[in-house]
Write a protein that holds these residues in place. Structure first.
Motif, PDB file in Angstrom:
ATOM      1  N   MET A 103      -6.800   0.897   9.163  1.00 27.43           N
ATOM      2  CA  MET A 103      -6.192   2.164   9.572  1.00 27.43           C
ATOM      3  C   MET A 103      -6.920   2.701  10.794  1.00 27.43           C
ATOM      4  O   MET A 103      -8.119   2.975  10.738  1.00 27.43           O
ATOM      5  CB  MET A 103      -6.258   3.176   8.425  1.00 27.43           C
ATOM      6  N   ASP A 131      -2.739  11.924   7.456  1.00 27.28           N
ATOM      7  CA  ASP A 131      -2.976  10.687   6.708  1.00 27.28           C
ATOM      8  C   ASP A 131      -3.818  10.920   5.464  1.00 27.28           C
ATOM      9  O   ASP A 131      -4.020   9.995   4.665  1.00 27.28           O
ATOM     10  CB  ASP A 131      -3.682   9.660   7.594  1.00 27.28           C
ATOM     11  N   TRP A 176       0.858  -1.184   0.000  1.00 32.06           N
ATOM     12  CA  TRP A 176       0.000   0.000   0.000  1.00 32.06           C
ATOM     13  C   TRP A 176       0.899   1.240   0.000  1.00 32.06           C
ATOM     14  O   TRP A 176       1.899   1.291   0.739  1.00 32.06           O
ATOM     15  CB  TRP A 176      -0.898   0.037   1.232  1.00 32.06           C
ATOM     16  N   SER A 181       5.818   6.092   9.974  1.00 37.46           N
ATOM     17  CA  SER A 181       4.715   7.034  10.187  1.00 37.46           C
ATOM     18  C   SER A 181       3.391   6.345  10.507  1.00 37.46           C
ATOM     19  O   SER A 181       2.479   6.977  11.048  1.00 37.46           O
ATOM     20  CB  SER A 181       4.542   7.919   8.949  1.00 37.46           C
ATOM     21  N   VAL A 182       3.263   5.065  10.179  1.00 40.88           N
ATOM     22  CA  VAL A 182       1.992   4.362  10.412  1.00 40.88           C
ATOM     23  C   VAL A 182       2.144   3.156  11.339  1.00 40.88           C
ATOM     24  O   VAL A 182       1.143   2.518  11.685  1.00 40.88           O
ATOM     25  CB  VAL A 182       1.359   3.901   9.082  1.00 40.88           C
ATOM     26  N   TYR A 184      -4.887   6.624  -1.590  1.00 42.62           N
ATOM     27  CA  TYR A 184      -4.207   5.387  -1.216  1.00 42.62           C
ATOM     28  C   TYR A 184      -4.259   4.404  -2.386  1.00 42.62           C
ATOM     29  O   TYR A 184      -5.334   4.172  -2.959  1.00 42.62           O
ATOM     30  CB  TYR A 184      -4.854   4.776   0.022  1.00 42.62           C
ATOM     31  N   ILE A 213       3.654   2.747   2.475  1.00 43.06           N
ATOM     32  CA  ILE A 213       2.933   2.654   3.735  1.00 43.06           C
ATOM     33  C   ILE A 213       3.160   1.300   4.394  1.00 43.06           C
ATOM     34  O   ILE A 213       3.563   1.207   5.539  1.00 43.06           O
ATOM     35  CB  ILE A 213       1.431   2.875   3.530  1.00 43.06           C
ATOM     36  N   ASP A 235       4.329   7.723  -1.385  1.00 47.38           N
ATOM     37  CA  ASP A 235       5.080   7.169  -0.253  1.00 47.38           C
ATOM     38  C   ASP A 235       4.640   5.746   0.091  1.00 47.38           C
ATOM     39  O   ASP A 235       3.448   5.435   0.078  1.00 47.38           O
ATOM     40  CB  ASP A 235       4.903   8.050   0.991  1.00 47.38           C
ATOM     41  N   ARG A 277       0.620   5.808  -0.548  1.00 47.34           N
ATOM     42  CA  ARG A 277      -0.288   6.945  -0.539  1.00 47.34           C
ATOM     43  C   ARG A 277       0.402   8.161  -1.138  1.00 47.34           C
ATOM     44  O   ARG A 277       1.625   8.279  -1.098  1.00 47.34           O
ATOM     45  CB  ARG A 277      -0.789   7.251   0.863  1.00 47.34           C
ATOM     46  N   TYR A 279       6.266  -1.947   7.666  1.00 47.71           N
ATOM     47  CA  TYR A 279       5.510  -0.700   7.736  1.00 47.71           C
ATOM     48  C   TYR A 279       6.437   0.505   7.732  1.00 47.71           C
ATOM     49  O   TYR A 279       7.561   0.460   8.245  1.00 47.71           O
ATOM     50  CB  TYR A 279       4.681  -0.656   9.021  1.00 47.71           C
TER      51      TYR A 279
END
Length: 125
Positions: free
Chosen positions: A83, A90, A36, A63-64, A94, A48, A46, A38, A60
């Motif tokens: 999420m 955010d 994934w 940031s997440v 996506y 994810i 970027d 975004r 991951y």
């Protein structure tokens, strides 16, 4: 050839949750690494999260980490992104992507072979 279709995006208040789905077509989906990404307006795409073919290995972005969870159901040819604790940072489109090459999980979007069209996620009050 693999086709990917994302769904599940929308508008949520800060602190809320969403679950994105990515439905894949193609017999070899179960052998692909899935990721994934975004992209916010005016910014680069970027990384994810990503998951290997078995679902046993995930990776991951910092940031997440701790808020998002990637998973896959090979019987349904679907990858998910849960999420939680969404915040305005955010907000982005996506994208789901598939890496058909053998090897380890990668974070460079240029390494992915197939892409969906994206789904908008917005976290705002």
């Amino acid at each position: 050839q693999v086709q990917l279709v994302e769904s599940g995006g929308g508008l949520v208040q800060p602190g809320g949750s969403l679950r994105l789905s990515c439905a894949a077509s193609g017999r070899t989906f179960s052998s692909y690494r899935m990721g994934w990404f975004r992209q916010a307006p005016g910014k680069e795409r970027d990384f994810i999260a990503a998951i290997d073919w078995s679902g046993g290995s995930t990776y991951y972005a910092d940031s997440v980490k701790g808020r998002f969870t990637i998973s896959r159901d090979s019987a349904k040819n679907t990858v998910y992104l849960q999420m939680n604790s969404l915040n305005p940072e955010d907000t982005a489109v996506y994208y789901c992507a598939a890496d058909a090459k053998k090897g380890v999980i990668v974070t460079d979007p240029l390494r992915y072979d197939y892409w969906g069209r994206g789904t908008q996620v917005s976290a705002s009050s």
